[in-house]
Design a protein around this motif. Structure first.
Motif, mmCIF file in Angstrom:
data_model
loop_
_atom_site.group_PDB
_atom_site.id
_atom_site.type_symbol
_atom_site.label_atom_id
_atom_site.label_comp_id
_atom_site.label_asym_id
_atom_site.label_seq_id
_atom_site.Cartn_x
_atom_site.Cartn_y
_atom_site.Cartn_z
ATOM 1 N N SER A 8 1.588 6.802 -7.025
ATOM 2 C CA SER A 8 0.501 7.655 -7.528
ATOM 3 C C SER A 8 0.478 9.032 -6.872
ATOM 4 N N ALA A 9 1.536 9.311 -6.103
ATOM 5 C CA ALA A 9 1.657 10.607 -5.419
ATOM 6 C C ALA A 9 0.460 10.882 -4.508
ATOM 7 N N GLN A 10 -0.011 9.827 -3.850
ATOM 8 C CA GLN A 10 -1.118 9.943 -2.920
ATOM 9 C C GLN A 10 -0.622 9.690 -1.498
ATOM 10 N N PRO A 11 -1.234 10.300 -0.490
ATOM 11 C CA PRO A 11 -0.761 10.120 0.886
ATOM 12 C C PRO A 11 -1.147 8.756 1.453
ATOM 13 N N VAL A 12 -0.391 8.327 2.440
ATOM 14 C CA VAL A 12 -0.716 7.126 3.188
ATOM 15 C C VAL A 12 -1.735 7.514 4.255
ATOM 16 N N VAL A 13 -2.895 6.861 4.235
ATOM 17 C CA VAL A 13 -3.980 7.207 5.150
ATOM 18 C C VAL A 13 -4.380 5.971 5.944
ATOM 19 N N TYR A 37 0.829 -1.209 0.000
ATOM 20 C CA TYR A 37 0.000 0.000 0.000
ATOM 21 C C TYR A 37 0.865 1.261 0.000
ATOM 22 N N ILE A 38 1.957 1.254 0.773
ATOM 23 C CA ILE A 38 2.861 2.417 0.811
ATOM 24 C C ILE A 38 3.461 2.656 -0.570
ATOM 25 N N ALA A 39 3.900 1.587 -1.214
ATOM 26 C CA ALA A 39 4.506 1.716 -2.537
ATOM 27 C C ALA A 39 3.507 2.239 -3.557
#
Length: 460
Positions: A18-23, A11-13
């Motif tokens: 996709s330049a999205q934050p880890v939530v 999920y982190i990768a």
């Protein structure tokens, strides 16, 4: 010690690519039978079976420790329980398992009657490269050790009481939550209302089964929640018997109100208290009189009619009000209000007359004149027979009617003086008043007044 499992690493990768934050969306607590808390975390760990999961909740607080470490906190107050857990998981916003930690079995108990529950906070720290920037966490990590449950519950109850003071036991806007019968089907309309001070919203029309008829439709309204928020509930109850408020096993207060009666043929009688949104103040005034006042209470209503649940007292009509400090409710007098306070009042013409007065003559007696005295004089041809102590005057020429010198032995002459007479007593004058011509007195008693009804409460 916790660890990011393989699904979390993936999920982190994916988020970085996709330049999205880890939530991280929440915590998952489970009880896994036979779990050894000393064992290392299985990186292939999957979400536990549904039967093993004992509690799920959103993250209470999150913060960063340093650039590569962040921490997520879960605070469970004394209203949460009862369960045991030894497995703690973090779930990402894609609902996949992110990280896992094992722990010795922990008991979580809620407060019940006679038993005070416990408060537990769990902090889950994770570490990976650039964790702070990847999660967009900008708040430094804090220690969560205070149970705010009691304070929050008191705040919620105070808010509910404020609403209850305004809206009363029940109040609905327009046709919100109205039961109606259409095409052989009973439905409850969408809308908003208040029950026991709790705001309830029906997002869409609901179909209900109102049988066996005749019966009644009730709403069972209560609030529950945790430290992350509260939820208002409105359950529909179909029961012909009277329903009463109660407290459930979790300590939640339930408020029950009747919103409709269903006849044997299906016809509906709406029993809701409806808010007139165009005149909320009038609704509140009506609520105060209709709900809070005892049957038999009497009030004045300066309006065209009395509210629902009140009757007009016709015993008294065209009368005035008199404020007293005892003996309220008694009636005295015989003349009506309008007969006394009409347009004008005029005395009869037979009473027209003039007034005149005549004072009779009066002769004052000696006792009625002021006290006084006089000097007396005597004329003699010679001074024979007169002495220095008894002559009233001296005739210098000894001729008849000559000039006199007043003399005496004191500064105020004391010879040739009469004795005092008179006493200055009061006296009266009599007067007679004769009849004269007639005249008229005209007084305007056209008193401005407000007509008011006297009403008595007979029901809701």
């Amino acid at each position: 010690m916790g660890a990011i499992v393989n699904t979390g690493q993936a999920y982190i990768a994916a988020q970085a690519a996709s330049a999205q934050p880890v939530v991280i969306s929440g915590f998952v607590l489970a009880y896994i039978s036979g779990l050894n808390p000393a064992d290392p975390v299985n990186l292939n760990e999957a979400m536990p079976a549904a039967g093993d999961i004992v509690y799920e909740a959103a993250v209470t607080q999150q913060g960063y420790i340093n650039g590569n470490s962040v921490v997520y906190s879960l605070l469970m107050g004394s209203s949460v329980g009862d369960f045991d857990f030894n497995w703690i998981g973090l779930k990402a916003d894609d609902d996949n398992l992110f990280a896992v930690a094992y722990a010795p079995t922990i008991e979580k108990r809620k407060t019940t009657t006679g038993l005070t529950g416990n408060n537990i906070s769990r902090n889950f720290a994770i570490e990976f490269a650039d964790a702070q920037s990847a999660t967009n966490i900008t708040i430094e990590a804090s220690t969560w050790q205070i149970d705010f449950t009691g304070r929050l519950n008191d705040t919620n109850e105070l808010t509910r009481q404020h609403s209850d003071n305004i809206y009363g036991n029940q109040a609905f806007y327009g046709d919100g939550w109205q039961v109606h019968y259409t095409g052989g089907v009973h439905k409850i309309k969408a809308g908003v209302g208040y029950v026991g001070g709790i705001r309830i919203s029906n997002a869409s029309e609901q179909t209900i089964t109102a049988s066996p008829a005749p019966t009644k439709v009730w709403l069972d309204v209560y609030t529950d929640g945790d430290l992350s928020g509260i939820t208002n509930h409105a359950d529909i109850v179909i029961n012909n018997s009277t329903q009463s408020n109660y407290v459930d096993g979790l300590g939640n207060q339930h408020f029950l109100v009747k919103i409709a009666e269903v006849a044997s043929g299906g016809a509906v009688t709406d029993t809701r208290a409806i808010i007139d949104s165009s005149n909320l103040l009038a609704f509140i005034n009506k609520r105060l009189t209709d709900v809070d006042l005892d049957i038999g209470t009497r009030l004045l209503f300066p309006q065209a009619t009395v509210p629902t649940g009140w009757v007009i007292i016709t015993t008294h009509n065209n009368v005035a009000l008199k404020v007293v400090n005892t003996g309220g409710g008694s009636v005295a007098g015989t003349n009506s209000f309008s007969s006394v306070f009409n347009t004008s009042f005029e005395s009869s013409e037979s009473g027209e007359h003039n007034h005149s007065a005549t004072v009779n003559n009066r002769t004052l007696g000696t006792s009625q004149i002021p006290s006084h005295w006089h000097y007396s004089f005597r004329n003699v041809n010679s001074s024979a027979g007169l002495t220095s102590s008894n002559y009233p005057a001296t005739d210098r020429t000894y001729g008849n009617d000559s000039n006199y010198d007043m003399q005496g032995s004191n500064s105020t002459p004391n010879v040739g003086r009469t004795g005092s007479t008179g006493s200055g007593s009061a006296h009266n004058h009599t007067a007679s008043i004769g009849n004269g011509g007639k005249h008229t007195h005209v007084n305007n008693f056209n008193l401005k007044h407000l007509c008011t009804l006297l009403g008595e409460r007979v029901g809701a």
